[in-house]
Structures are given as structure tokens and as C-alpha cells.
Design an enzyme around this catalytic site. Structure first.
Site, PDB file in Angstrom:
ATOM      1  N   GLY A 155       0.793  -1.297   0.105  1.00  0.00           N
ATOM      2  CA  GLY A 155      -0.151  -0.079  -0.169  1.00  0.00           C
ATOM      3  C   GLY A 155       0.962   1.356  -0.113  1.00  0.00           C
ATOM      4  O   GLY A 155       1.925   1.303  -0.235  1.00  0.00           O
ATOM      5  N   SER A 156       0.142   2.216   0.277  1.00  0.00           N
ATOM      6  CA  SER A 156       0.789   3.556   0.040  1.00  0.00           C
ATOM      7  C   SER A 156       1.430   3.966   1.312  1.00  0.00           C
ATOM      8  O   SER A 156       1.805   3.285   2.270  1.00  0.00           O
ATOM      9  CB  SER A 156      -0.443   4.678   0.058  1.00  0.00           C
ATOM     10  OG  SER A 156      -1.073   4.852   1.145  1.00  0.00           O
ATOM     11  N   THR A 157       2.165   5.439   1.381  1.00  0.00           N
ATOM     12  CA  THR A 157       2.830   5.733   2.393  1.00  0.00           C
ATOM     13  C   THR A 157       2.004   6.163   3.580  1.00  0.00           C
ATOM     14  O   THR A 157       2.424   6.553   4.812  1.00  0.00           O
ATOM     15  CB  THR A 157       3.832   7.121   2.087  1.00  0.00           C
ATOM     16  OG1 THR A 157       2.744   8.018   1.415  1.00  0.00           O
ATOM     17  CG2 THR A 157       4.711   6.650   1.144  1.00  0.00           C
ATOM     18  N   ALA A 158       0.629   6.068   3.528  1.00  0.00           N
ATOM     19  CA  ALA A 158      -0.252   6.396   4.725  1.00  0.00           C
ATOM     20  C   ALA A 158      -0.386   5.123   5.654  1.00  0.00           C
ATOM     21  O   ALA A 158      -0.781   5.286   6.586  1.00  0.00           O
ATOM     22  CB  ALA A 158      -1.862   6.492   4.188  1.00  0.00           C
TER      23      ALA A 158
END
Length: 142
Positions: free
Chosen positions: A66-69
Site C-alpha cells: 500500500g501507500s505511504t499512509a
């Protein structure tokens, strides 16, 4: 009848020895959208362990996706007391390291972060395990 404790030698990246109930995720997970922030359970219908409770447990996961979140979502779980007690991966995960470092700035218990190179030694779900430093594994009996 008492349950035996499985001792697993790991390389600690944060924290130290810990004992608890294991959950083995067979696929990578995204903390952002893949873990319910209200319960700390897997909430991804496409994940093989959808519904598995992670809060307070020793989580063996092959990696993050997934993302950097993701680190922020994991940090929120830790701050709310709904994060895992420990996360064990086969290689160091930058997102996990970032979340643990940020959690160290908060007045909460952070999670233990460790690497287990021999992924074949992951315990089954629900097993009680004790993570110890790779150079301090004790022998009990012959």
C-alpha cells in the site's frame, strides 16, 4: 493442560523479548484500509485472514503493501491501544520502522518489531510464542 510456549529466535529492530498469542498472516497487508482502526482486526475481504484479530497479539506478516499512509494508520492503532504487541517480518520494513519510531514520541506502549529470517518457523495461529534475541535462545532439555 497447559499450552507449551514456542520460543522463536529473531533479530529485534525495536523493543525486546515478548510473549503472547501469535497470528500468522499468509499474505501482505496494508495498514491503511486493511486493518480496522476501531477494532485492530483485518478488514480486507480479499485477505486470506479477513477478520483476524491483531490487537495485542504477535503478528507474523510477510510484508506490508500500500501507500505511504500505512505507517500513519499503524501509528493510530498503536496510539489507540488497538495495535499488535509485536510485528515480525522476514525482512526489515521501512513503514513499520517509521511507525515505531513515531510511536516512541507518544506516551503509549510501542510495539516490538523483529525480523525472522527463517520464515518456515512461523507459529500457527493462536500458539503462544516467546520472541527472544537470536543470540540468546535457551535450550530446555535434550
Amino acid at each position: 493442560m497447559t499450552q507449551s510456549i514456542i520460543e522463536i529466535a529473531v533479530r529485534f529492530l525495536a523493543g525486546g523479548p515478548i510473549e503472547g498469542s501469535a497470528v500468522h498472516l499468509t499474505a501482505s497487508i496494508s495498514p491503511w484500509g486493511g486493518i480496522d482502526p476501531d477494532t485492530g482486526a483485518v478488514c480486507d475481504a480479499a485477505h486470506p485472514e479477513d477478520g483476524a484479530a491483531l490487537a495485542g497479539r504477535i503478528v507474523f506478516v510477510p510484508g506490508l503493501k500500500g501507500s505511504t499512509a500505512g505507517p500513519g494508520a499503524l501509528l493510530e492503532l498503536i496510539a489507540a491501544g488497538r495495535g499488535p504487541a509485536a510485528v515480525v517480518t522476514p525482512v526489515p520494513e521501512t513503514g513499520l520502522i517509521a511507525a515505531v519510531w513515531a510511536a516512541a514520541l507518544l506516551p503509549v506502549d510501542s510495539l516490538v518489531l523483529a525480523v525472522l529470517a527463517d520464515w518456515a518457523n512461523t507459529p500457527v495461529n493462536g500458539a503462544t510464542c516467546r520472541l527472544v534475541a537470536a543470540n540468546s535462545l535457551s535450550r530446555t532439555g535434550d
